[in-house]
Design a protein around this motif. Structure first.
Motif, PDB file in Angstrom:
ATOM      1  N   ALA A  51      71.865 114.541 -43.639  1.00 63.60           N
ATOM      2  CA  ALA A  51      72.819 113.437 -43.706  1.00 63.60           C
ATOM      3  C   ALA A  51      72.106 112.090 -43.770  1.00 63.60           C
ATOM      4  O   ALA A  51      72.505 111.195 -44.528  1.00 63.60           O
ATOM      5  CB  ALA A  51      73.765 113.480 -42.505  1.00 63.60           C
ATOM      6  N   MET A  52      71.049 111.939 -42.992  1.00 62.31           N
ATOM      7  CA  MET A  52      70.294 110.680 -43.006  1.00 62.31           C
ATOM      8  C   MET A  52      69.638 110.450 -44.363  1.00 62.31           C
ATOM      9  O   MET A  52      69.606 109.330 -44.861  1.00 62.31           O
ATOM     10  CB  MET A  52      69.259 110.688 -41.890  1.00 62.31           C
ATOM     11  N   ALA A  53      69.134 111.520 -44.963  1.00 64.74           N
ATOM     12  CA  ALA A  53      68.514 111.397 -46.282  1.00 64.74           C
ATOM     13  C   ALA A  53      69.544 110.964 -47.314  1.00 64.74           C
ATOM     14  O   ALA A  53      69.273 110.125 -48.188  1.00 64.74           O
ATOM     15  CB  ALA A  53      67.883 112.725 -46.685  1.00 64.74           C
ATOM     16  N   PHE A  54      70.742 111.527 -47.220  1.00 60.33           N
ATOM     17  CA  PHE A  54      71.825 111.160 -48.135  1.00 60.33           C
ATOM     18  C   PHE A  54      72.189 109.686 -47.944  1.00 60.33           C
ATOM     19  O   PHE A  54      72.382 108.943 -48.919  1.00 60.33           O
ATOM     20  CB  PHE A  54      73.046 112.045 -47.867  1.00 60.33           C
ATOM     21  N   ALA A  55      72.302 109.262 -46.691  1.00 59.05           N
ATOM     22  CA  ALA A  55      72.654 107.872 -46.395  1.00 59.05           C
ATOM     23  C   ALA A  55      71.587 106.911 -46.925  1.00 59.05           C
ATOM     24  O   ALA A  55      71.906 105.867 -47.485  1.00 59.05           O
ATOM     25  CB  ALA A  55      72.840 107.689 -44.893  1.00 59.05           C
ATOM     26  N   ARG A  56      70.330 107.267 -46.762  1.00 60.83           N
ATOM     27  CA  ARG A  56      69.257 106.416 -47.276  1.00 60.83           C
ATOM     28  C   ARG A  56      69.333 106.310 -48.789  1.00 60.83           C
ATOM     29  O   ARG A  56      69.154 105.226 -49.365  1.00 60.83           O
ATOM     30  CB  ARG A  56      67.893 106.974 -46.874  1.00 60.83           C
ATOM     31  N   ARG A  57      69.585 107.432 -49.426  1.00 60.35           N
ATOM     32  CA  ARG A  57      69.644 107.459 -50.891  1.00 60.35           C
ATOM     33  C   ARG A  57      70.764 106.554 -51.419  1.00 60.35           C
ATOM     34  O   ARG A  57      70.633 105.930 -52.470  1.00 60.35           O
ATOM     35  CB  ARG A  57      69.852 108.897 -51.366  1.00 60.35           C
ATOM     36  N   HIS A  58      71.838 106.495 -50.666  1.00 62.72           N
ATOM     37  CA  HIS A  58      72.980 105.681 -51.097  1.00 62.72           C
ATOM     38  C   HIS A  58      73.040 104.326 -50.387  1.00 62.72           C
ATOM     39  O   HIS A  58      74.026 103.604 -50.532  1.00 62.72           O
ATOM     40  CB  HIS A  58      74.274 106.456 -50.882  1.00 62.72           C
ATOM     41  N   GLN A  59      72.021 104.019 -49.628  1.00 64.24           N
ATOM     42  CA  GLN A  59      71.898 102.718 -48.946  1.00 64.24           C
ATOM     43  C   GLN A  59      73.116 102.410 -48.075  1.00 64.24           C
ATOM     44  O   GLN A  59      73.728 101.346 -48.173  1.00 64.24           O
ATOM     45  CB  GLN A  59      71.660 101.611 -49.968  1.00 64.24           C
ATOM     46  N   THR A  60      73.458 103.346 -47.233  1.00 62.02           N
ATOM     47  CA  THR A  60      74.561 103.150 -46.300  1.00 62.02           C
ATOM     48  C   THR A  60      74.050 103.261 -44.870  1.00 62.02           C
ATOM     49  O   THR A  60      72.964 103.797 -44.616  1.00 62.02           O
ATOM     50  CB  THR A  60      75.670 104.210 -46.491  1.00 62.02           C
ATOM     51  N   LEU A  61      74.850 102.790 -43.937  1.00 60.90           N
ATOM     52  CA  LEU A  61      74.588 103.034 -42.524  1.00 60.90           C
ATOM     53  C   LEU A  61      74.930 104.489 -42.231  1.00 60.90           C
ATOM     54  O   LEU A  61      75.693 105.120 -42.973  1.00 60.90           O
ATOM     55  CB  LEU A  61      75.456 102.123 -41.663  1.00 60.90           C
ATOM     56  N   TYR A  62      74.380 105.032 -41.157  1.00 64.30           N
ATOM     57  CA  TYR A  62      74.713 106.403 -40.775  1.00 64.30           C
ATOM     58  C   TYR A  62      74.836 106.523 -39.261  1.00 64.30           C
ATOM     59  O   TYR A  62      74.052 105.937 -38.510  1.00 64.30           O
ATOM     60  CB  TYR A  62      73.655 107.398 -41.266  1.00 64.30           C
ATOM     61  N   ILE A  63      75.820 107.263 -38.827  1.00 63.86           N
ATOM     62  CA  ILE A  63      75.995 107.552 -37.409  1.00 63.86           C
ATOM     63  C   ILE A  63      76.600 108.939 -37.253  1.00 63.86           C
ATOM     64  O   ILE A  63      77.337 109.395 -38.130  1.00 63.86           O
ATOM     65  CB  ILE A  63      76.889 106.493 -36.713  1.00 63.86           C
ATOM     66  N   GLU A  64      76.270 109.612 -36.173  1.00 68.97           N
ATOM     67  CA  GLU A  64      76.899 110.882 -35.860  1.00 68.97           C
ATOM     68  C   GLU A  64      77.843 110.659 -34.684  1.00 68.97           C
ATOM     69  O   GLU A  64      77.559 109.844 -33.803  1.00 68.97           O
ATOM     70  CB  GLU A  64      75.856 111.943 -35.529  1.00 68.97           C
ATOM     71  N   ALA A  65      78.957 111.391 -34.692  1.00 66.93           N
ATOM     72  CA  ALA A  65      79.994 111.083 -33.722  1.00 66.93           C
ATOM     73  C   ALA A  65      80.815 112.305 -33.335  1.00 66.93           C
ATOM     74  O   ALA A  65      80.772 113.343 -33.992  1.00 66.93           O
ATOM     75  CB  ALA A  65      80.919 110.005 -34.293  1.00 66.93           C
ATOM     76  N   SER A  66      81.583 112.121 -32.286  1.00 69.56           N
ATOM     77  CA  SER A  66      82.565 113.125 -31.873  1.00 69.56           C
ATOM     78  C   SER A  66      83.801 112.411 -31.362  1.00 69.56           C
ATOM     79  O   SER A  66      83.740 111.718 -30.342  1.00 69.56           O
ATOM     80  CB  SER A  66      82.011 114.024 -30.768  1.00 69.56           C
ATOM     81  N   ALA A  67      84.889 112.547 -32.084  1.00 67.77           N
ATOM     82  CA  ALA A  67      86.146 111.958 -31.625  1.00 67.77           C
ATOM     83  C   ALA A  67      86.562 112.592 -30.302  1.00 67.77           C
ATOM     84  O   ALA A  67      87.145 111.965 -29.444  1.00 67.77           O
ATOM     85  CB  ALA A  67      87.231 112.159 -32.675  1.00 67.77           C
TER      86      ALA A  67
END
Length: 204
Positions: free
Chosen positions: A136-152
């Motif tokens: 997921a982090m690699a995908f976010a870097r590739r698309h230049q977005t922020l990334y966070i993991e969460a649990s509602a």
């Protein structure tokens, strides 16, 4: 009185059906979690004030349905949004793969070229993952977005996700200063919506 509010920001929550978009929103706005949360029909809308960098900001948050049959309802809601949270379920690789489609849709309908994007990997409380944090982090870097993991469900990361998104928007010159709250074409009622998030990583 809204005299103490720096600005109002329009935030979108998008992603496949069932990934927990409404649960994330409910957790953020009401600090609540409903295990029987029903699927969003069309679009839900909530507002919340947050304090970021010693400023009070009002968020107008749109929770959009992920079902294909509601797609025709959503393009107009992309208009004038300064931030977008793209949600996937870490226990479902299919919802992760669909992020490409959601990013394309955002690119197509967004009226702001510098809209701030954050990817949220939700449901990290589940026992078995199909998408690793590294993927997921690699995908976010590739698309230049922020990334966070969460649990509602456990609320881990939820507050951080929204606050970091707002922080990034406020730091982006020209993105929010001229925003007109009149662009929100709904009554200022809080329609039912839900929330959740967990584990932060800023990609700049």
């Amino acid at each position: 009185m809204d005299s103490d509010i720096l600005t109002t920001l329009k935030i979108l929550i998008i992603g496949e059906s069932g990934v927990g978009k409404s649960s994330l929103l409910l957790r953020f706005t009401e600090d609540n979690f409903d295990p029987e949360q029903t699927l969003t029909i069309g679009v839900d809308f909530k507002t919340k004030r947050v304090s970021v960098d010693e400023n009070t900001v009002k968020l107008a948050i749109w929770d959009t349905a992920g079902q294909e049959r509601f797609r025709t309802l959503t393009p107009s809601y992309y208009r004038d949004a300064q931030g977008a949270i793209l949600v996937f379920d870490v226990s479902s690789y299919q919802t992760f793969a669909k992020l490409e489609t959601w990013l394309d849709e955002l690119e197509t309908y967004s009226t702001k070229s510098n809209i701030v994007k954050m990817i949220v990997g939700n449901k990290i409380d589940v026992e078995k993952r199909e998408v690793s944090r590294e993927q997921a982090m690699a995908f976010a870097r590739r698309h230049q977005t922020l990334y966070i993991e969460a649990s509602a469900k456990t609320k881990h990361g939820v507050q951080s996700a929204f606050e970091e998104l707002v922080h990034k928007i406020i730091q982006t010159p020209g993105l929010w200063e001229s925003y007109n709250e009149g662009n929100i074409h709904v009554d200022e009622k809080d329609h039912s919506a839900r929330s959740g998030c967990t584990s932060y990583c800023s990609l700049t």
